[in-house]
Design an enzyme around this catalytic site. Sequence first.
Site: not given
Length: 415
Positions: A225-226, A200, A374, A127
């Site tokens: 938050y995911k 991560d 996605r 990322f």
Amino acid sequence: MKTLKLEDLKNLDQQDPLSEYREAFNLPKNTIYFDGNSLGPVPKTTLNNLNNTINEEWGSDLINSWNKADWINLPQTLGNKIAPLLGAKAGEVIVVDSTSINLFKVLTSALRLNENRKKILSESTNFPSDLYILEGLNRISNNQYECVLIEDDDNNIEKYIDSSTAVVMLSHIDYKTGRISDMKKITDYAHNKGALVVWDLSHSVGVMPMDLHNIGVDFAVGCTYKHLNGGPGAPGFLYVRNDLIEKVTQPLSGWLGHSNPFAFDREYKPANNINKFICGTPSILAYKAVESGLNVFEGISMEQVREKSIQLSEVFIELINQECDEFEFKLFSPNDSNLRGSQISYMHENAYPIMQSLISRGVIGDYREPNILRFGISPLYMRYEDVWNAIMHLKKIMQSNEWDSSNFMVRNYVT
């Protein structure tokens, strides 16, 4: 191969042991949400929890709530709620700051433990924010580290780890492809070479079981938050293996990381537990939203969550092949479900306008450069019927060339 029908998927929904959890979320009518891997929906209890915090704890009790409502210990309390989802022990996880700031802290901590080594390994496809943190850390360290970004299609990271490697920094699940890295294999190999590993977990926490403590993972970071549904910009978390906690130092020595913050000593003396990774005052309203999201997971089997995630993904791929084979979608995620996280990615030359057309129909996924559609798979609220309906929308979009409109070509800032 049997042709899938809507009735088949409705039957799977009726048999789903996790179906009741859909009611825990506020899901807009006529919306099929495939973007929980970017921002989870609102748990229904969040509104009441925040109202109580604002009107009672803050509104009536004011500053007393740091003690009365135990605000001061929310970083540890929420960390201990996340710990079982990671296979971590109590006291190994704390909710603080953002994922990027936490990565800076634990990466620095790891490098200090391995100060005689100067090579840091990551992947070029990691990322970008993680790579930016690595770049920035090296810059303020006078570029003393050799930062090696692996580009290896065979996913054999171990062959790059040697006696000069200080830290291996990887994402457990690739944010574009959804490919899962073998956490145990890589961690074991790194340890055999004397290296430490930072993982991560942003795309894996909440959708698959993990075993960080028993595997011996050194450090990890992630967001809430995911799939943890903590709200936009919700604080991140970090994990430190318990036998390392007393040994490590972290670079951001804020007052709440002090062993006795309210002594107000001039000299910094770090706490001897996970609290040493706290910097400043926690954002209580944000923490209370995270608390609601985490409470949903109480009593849930992560093995069942993973099983449903795989089944939903397999149905998604099968329906694309069955209904949209002529439209040249190319699977970008691993075909093997054992190597694939809780998302499905497809490549298409017109990926951006196709996704915008889907979103206009209430099928919300997202787009990643250069040509990737996605779709996040969130088992707690997603139905098999949702997958059917989404693919039927996609089929109609492609048959009618609905995507080929100027309305869908304009790039939004957030994609």
